[in-house]
Enzyme design. Structure first.
Site, short mmCIF file in Angstrom:
data_model
loop_
_atom_site.label_atom_id
_atom_site.label_comp_id
_atom_site.label_asym_id
_atom_site.label_seq_id
_atom_site.Cartn_x
_atom_site.Cartn_y
_atom_site.Cartn_z
N CYS B 52 55.54 33.72 43.57
CA CYS B 52 55.21 32.32 43.30
C CYS B 52 53.99 31.84 44.07
CB CYS B 52 56.41 31.42 43.55
SG CYS B 52 57.13 31.62 45.18
N ASP B 54 53.43 31.66 47.43
CA ASP B 54 53.65 30.88 48.64
C ASP B 54 53.26 31.69 49.87
OD1 ASP B 54 54.92 28.75 47.19
OD2 ASP B 54 56.46 30.24 46.80
N CYS B 77 57.95 25.85 48.47
CA CYS B 77 58.95 24.90 48.00
C CYS B 77 59.79 24.37 49.16
CB CYS B 77 59.86 25.58 46.98
SG CYS B 77 60.97 26.77 47.72
N CYS B 121 62.89 32.89 49.20
CA CYS B 121 62.13 32.01 50.10
C CYS B 121 62.52 32.27 51.54
CB CYS B 121 62.38 30.54 49.76
SG CYS B 121 62.27 30.19 48.01
S1 FES Z 1 60.24 29.31 45.21
FE1 FES Z 1 58.27 29.54 45.87
S2 FES Z 1 58.57 29.46 48.01
FE2 FES Z 1 60.50 28.97 47.31
#
Ligand code: FES
Ligand SMILES: Cc1ncc(COP(=O)(O)O)c(C=O)c1O
Lengths: 390, 143
Positions: B52, B54, B77, B121
């Site tokens: 994603c 991050d 997130c 995450c």
């Molecule tokens: S879903 Fe992307 S960091 Fe949690």
């Protein structure tokens, strides 16, 4: 805390008038519209009146309106219905990259069954080029399906022009108008539309009801087998109260359409102008002008959308995001990716959609809350050259 | 019946009424602990989530093999931010060996659990910590 609802593209509160109109059809007039007795006839009359209301709004005849369980079913009925009854004429379907999943996943499913599918890309604003549609048409094309306006970024498609192209090549044309019915004028004759999907819960009607317009003479195979309801196109006892509420909501929304459009455009532009001028590293997704009057979609560099959404939620605001982190498969929205394949840009997307209850005061609170939330989240964000810098 | 109504009350008292995250996750997300950078950090760790997009940075101040100070910065997130905050709480004051034993499951448990789809995450937070400690150990072994 008072909540501010800014997710009208997802669904809308049911209008008081619609609730009042529906109410008798749960108990007092509970009859089955197929029954011959008085109770049945009252229910049948209610459906007849509702059908006429929906038909008039899009310049269709009542016999061309099929009530369904909503936008998803209407899209399925249109696409699968045409695909099944036209196999002798061809197997090619044209659609766009930014369609709702109800359309996109339906054509992808048909692709597995052996249909040829052409997915037309969009420009950076999310617009489909009608010329590209025309170039994609072959002798085997049996359907063109393009949405009227996009539910995520609000971009409005050149439906009139695509309609002309479809007519010129005698290809049936389906339009998903779930986001535009009673928000933008629709004339199925003038726009050469053969099939049109609409949904009740996006215009102040109840959930779980919608309609498909099917041009007279066009053959579509029903999705399920059963009784002769809805002109043999949709079997099953009608959702009488839902249909009545849908029609009532449509009647009001259609009457208020022009005035409401002008009002919402002002509120929309107020949010867009304030945020773009006050928040560095902010970007508008979709077209600056050619967009739904109620739709705002931002991208914020160095901000993850789910975090932003929950921060706003904690401040009492209901909004939406196309961020990867908020999705079940951890990929950003296909609409945002169609505009720009860089997934980083889709990360900080925030959708604000306004509606009939939205006030100027609410909009000003939303603007302030976005400014505060973006600042707060950016304090947590690491500085990474080219990724979180602007 | 009584049990059921109790549950409803609990849900509606959570910060956002959101059933996605526990109250604890929301608390750490809204007011993250140990958030920021350490200018003269003894080690910096990094972890990224290719899926994603991050990223997390973790800064350590180490004295006698013990984590004296710890700070983080995360783009991600609410679950990523909350697990970042929680992992710094858990690691602070621990020896490097102890801190290396912290698992992402423990972090998630301390937060009252995470939705299945958000477990990755917590891996981000645990890996950034591990990366920071390993960077430190590598550098000190060379000395
Ligand atoms: S879903 Fe992307 S960091 Fe949690
Ligand atoms: C463009 C579009 N098409 C289809 C749908 C599906 O409509 P429904 O929720 O009535 O099934 C929606 C709503 O989510 C939509 O926005």
């Amino acid at each position: 805390m008072r909540r501010i609802y800014a997710d009208y593209a997802a669904t809308t509160p049911v209008r008081k008038e619609a609730i009042r109109a529906m109410s008798p059809y749960f108990d007092k007039h509970f009859g089955n519209p197929s029954s011959l007795h008085a109770d049945g006839r009252i229910a049948a009359d209610a459906i007849k009146n509702s059908r006429k209301i929906i038909a008039d709004i899009i310049n269709a005849s009542p016999e061309e309106i099929i009530f369904t369980s909503g936008g998803t079913e209407s899209d399925n009925l249109a696409i699968r219905g045409i695909a099944s009854s036209n196999q002798k004429n061809g197997n090619h379907i044209i659609t766009s990259a930014v369609e709702h999943h109800a359309v996109l996943n339906t054509v992808k499913d048909l692709e597995k069954e052996g249909f040829d599918v052409t997915i037309i890309p969009v420009n950076k604003y999310g617009e489909v080029d009608p010329k590209e549609i025309e170039r994609a048409i072959t002798k085997k094309t049996i359907l063109i399906s393009v949405m009227h306006a996009n539910n995520e970024i609000g971009t409005i498609q050149p439906i009139g022009e695509i309609g002309k192209t479809a007519k010129k090549h005698s290809v049936p044309f389906h339009v998903d108008a779930v986001q535009t019915f009673c928000h933008l004028p629709i004339d199925v004759k003038r726009m050469n539309i053969d099939l049109l999907s609409v949904s009740s819960h996006k215009i102040g009607g109840p959930k779980g009801v919608g309609a498909l317009y099917v041009r007279k003479g066009l053959e579509i195979k029903p999705l399920f087998t059963g009784g002769p309801h809805e002109f043999n196109k949709r079997a099953g006892t009608e959702n009488v109260a839902g249909i009545v509420g849908f029609a009532k909501a449509a009647e009001i929304a259609n009457k208020e359409m022009e005035r409401e459009k002008r009002r919402l455009e002002k509120l929309r532009d107020r949010i867009i102008d304030s945020i773009l001028s006050s928040v560095p590293g902010s970007r508008l997704n979709g077209h600056p002008k050619n967009r739904l009057a109620n739709n705002v979609n931002f991208g914020f560099v160095g901000v993850e959308g789910e975090a932003l959404l929950l921060m706003l939620d904690s401040m009492g605001i209901s909004a939406s995001t196309g961020s990867a982190c908020s999705s079940h498969n951890l990929s950003p929205s296909h609409v945002l990716l169609a505009l720009d394949p860089d997934p980083v840009k889709a990360h900080g997307s925030l959708r604000i959609t306004l509606g009939y209850k939205t006030t100027e005061k609410e909009v000003d609170y939303i603007i302030k809350a976005i400014q505060i939330s973006v600042k707060k989240i950016r304090e947590i964000t690491p500085k990474i050259e080219g990724v979180t810098t602007y | 019946m009584a049990k059921r109504s109790k549950k409803t009350v609990k849900n509606s008292s959570s910060l956002t009424n959101s059933s996605l995250y526990t109250q604890k996750v929301m608390e750490h997300f809204m007011n993250p602990h140990n958030m920021g950078e350490i200018e003269d950090a003894d080690s910096v760790g990094e972890a990224g989530n290719a899926v994603c997009g991050d990223v997390m940075y973790l800064y350590l101040k180490i004295e006698k093999n013990r984590i004296k100070d710890i700070k983080f910065k995360t783009l991600g997130c609410a679950a990523a931010i909350a697990t970042s905050s929680m992992v710094t709480d858990m690691a602070k004051g621990k020896t490097l060996d102890e801190a290396l034993k912290i698992t992402n499951k423990q972090v998630a448990e301390k937060l009252g659990g995470l939705p299945a789809i958000k477990m990755h995450c917590s891996v981000l937070a645990q890996q950034a910590l591990k990366n920071a400690i390993e960077n430190y150990l590598k550098r000190n072994l060379k000395k």
